[in-house]
Design a protein around this motif. Structure first.
Motif, PDB file in Angstrom:
ATOM      1  N   THR A   1      -1.876   2.006  10.091  1.00 29.64           N
ATOM      2  CA  THR A   1      -2.723   0.817  10.046  1.00 29.64           C
ATOM      3  C   THR A   1      -2.624   0.019  11.333  1.00 29.64           C
ATOM      4  O   THR A   1      -1.638   0.121  12.065  1.00 29.64           O
ATOM      5  CB  THR A   1      -2.343  -0.085   8.849  1.00 29.64           C
TER       6      THR A   1
ATOM      7  N   ILE B   1      -2.933   5.673  -2.726  1.00 24.77           N
ATOM      8  CA  ILE B   1      -3.792   6.529  -1.903  1.00 24.77           C
ATOM      9  C   ILE B   1      -3.520   7.987  -2.278  1.00 24.77           C
ATOM     10  O   ILE B   1      -2.382   8.450  -2.196  1.00 24.77           O
ATOM     11  CB  ILE B   1      -3.504   6.322  -0.401  1.00 24.77           C
TER      12      ILE B   1
ATOM     13  N   HIS C   1      -7.589  -1.560   1.318  1.00 23.38           N
ATOM     14  CA  HIS C   1      -6.616  -0.832   0.496  1.00 23.38           C
ATOM     15  C   HIS C   1      -5.477  -1.720  -0.001  1.00 23.38           C
ATOM     16  O   HIS C   1      -4.539  -1.229  -0.617  1.00 23.38           O
ATOM     17  CB  HIS C   1      -6.034   0.327   1.305  1.00 23.38           C
TER      18      HIS C   1
ATOM     19  N   LEU D   1       0.927   6.915   6.092  1.00 25.75           N
ATOM     20  CA  LEU D   1      -0.058   5.846   6.145  1.00 25.75           C
ATOM     21  C   LEU D   1       0.016   5.194   7.520  1.00 25.75           C
ATOM     22  O   LEU D   1       1.108   4.970   8.045  1.00 25.75           O
ATOM     23  CB  LEU D   1       0.220   4.796   5.069  1.00 25.75           C
TER      24      LEU D   1
ATOM     25  N   ARG E   1      -3.347   9.050   6.101  1.00 23.35           N
ATOM     26  CA  ARG E   1      -4.484   8.188   5.788  1.00 23.35           C
ATOM     27  C   ARG E   1      -4.397   6.885   6.565  1.00 23.35           C
ATOM     28  O   ARG E   1      -3.351   6.225   6.580  1.00 23.35           O
ATOM     29  CB  ARG E   1      -4.517   7.875   4.293  1.00 23.35           C
TER      30      ARG E   1
ATOM     31  N   VAL F   1      -5.295   3.081   6.713  1.00 22.40           N
ATOM     32  CA  VAL F   1      -5.578   2.070   5.694  1.00 22.40           C
ATOM     33  C   VAL F   1      -5.822   0.718   6.370  1.00 22.40           C
ATOM     34  O   VAL F   1      -5.350   0.456   7.469  1.00 22.40           O
ATOM     35  CB  VAL F   1      -4.437   1.964   4.658  1.00 22.40           C
TER      36      VAL F   1
ATOM     37  N   VAL G   1       0.859  -1.180   0.000  1.00 22.37           N
ATOM     38  CA  VAL G   1       0.000   0.000   0.000  1.00 22.37           C
ATOM     39  C   VAL G   1       0.902   1.239   0.000  1.00 22.37           C
ATOM     40  O   VAL G   1       1.729   1.413   0.893  1.00 22.37           O
ATOM     41  CB  VAL G   1      -0.924   0.041   1.228  1.00 22.37           C
TER      42      VAL G   1
END
Length: 275
Positions: free
Chosen positions: A105, A97, A85, A103, A79, A81, A68
């Motif tokens: 997660t 993205i 994704h 990112l 973001r 994710v 990703v």
């Protein structure tokens, strides 16, 4: 720490070895097309870039098709994710993205990737909530407080407490080489960091900006303890034979990657991958 994997060399932080995650920073490999260039900006044919990403992913032990990525814009957008994704940006950067320089997660088995040349690759890990973040911090992102933004995002999304975070700053241009103009110094001075001057190295004819110290200060301002933030001490400009450097190569667009993925932990924490 430089770690030999097969016939190639990766950079890993010793301090992360005890945590249930995979992480690595790629280096240059002259055996790969484009001198190991995994450029996402289009200088290499797409099939070459994909093959290079696959080669590094295989060495690291992750699935290259699941990567990703964000479309990095030297901003501060973060973001969150998850498995939805999976594979965004793994093949085409157009599918990454949008407008994302960080990112985060909690999804186990979901590999995140960011690309840098002289900018600072940042890895954040919350061992309590078992949450992961990767951020791309150039001078614009640093001045814009991407450090504070990603910490705040992990707080909001995962309940992360800043004092629990472990933060690693990977290879990037060092204070020895990062000569900047007055506009950069002025922007950093106006960033709101009280100790901003600690990241300025007076030199002639122009001052240098210490991105390592600047990001350390920004994370400390966001509540991360100073002893939880570590930088690699590796200047990409000084070590341009090992890492891609825009400054050393005078605009060459090669990029190296920082990749990280959460693994299952013994207590079963984290969001499991359904695949």
């Amino acid at each position: 720490m430089q770690t030999a994997v097969g016939d190639s060399t990766l950079f890993r932080f010793d301090g992360l070895a005890r945590y249930p995650l995979i992480h690595a920073v790629t280096t240059r490999d002259p055996r790969l097309p484009g001198d190991g260039d995994i450029n996402i900006a289009g200088r290499l044919p797409c099939d070459v870039a994909i093959a290079n990403r696959r080669a590094w992913a295989d060495l690291i032990g992750i699935d290259s098709t699941a990567l990703v990525a964000g479309r990095q814009i030297h901003g501060t957008n973060v973001r969150a994710v998850d498995d939805h994704h999976r594979g965004f940006g793994a093949v085409q950067i157009e599918d990454a993205i949008p407008q994302s320089d960080a990112l985060i997660t909690r999804t186990i088995g979901l590999p995140l990737i960011i690309y840098t040349a002289d900018c600072v690759p940042v890895l954040l890990y919350d061992p309590i909530e078992h949450a992961l973040g990767l951020a791309h911090a150039g001078w614009r992102g640093t001045v814009g407080n991407i450090a504070g933004e990603v910490v705040a995002a992990m707080q909001a999304e995962f309940g992360t407490r800043p004092e629990n975070l472990v933060v690693k700053l990977g290879p990037s241009i060092g204070p020895c080489c990062y000569e900047v103009g007055d506009e950069v110094i002025d922007a950093w001075r106006s960033s709101g960091i009280v100790q901003w001057s600690e990241a300025i190295v007076p030199k002639e004819p122009r001052a240098h900006l210490d991105l390592w110290r600047a990001n350390e200060l920004a994370f400390e301002a966001a509540g991360v303890p100073a002893d939880h933030v570590e930088h690699s001490g590796i200047c990409t400009c000084c070590h341009a034979k090992r890492y891609f450097s825009r400054r050393a190569a005078q605009g060459h667009r090669g990029l190296f990657a920082t990749i990280a993925q959460l693994q299952p932990r013994p207590d079963g924490g984290g969001v499991q991958d359904d695949n």
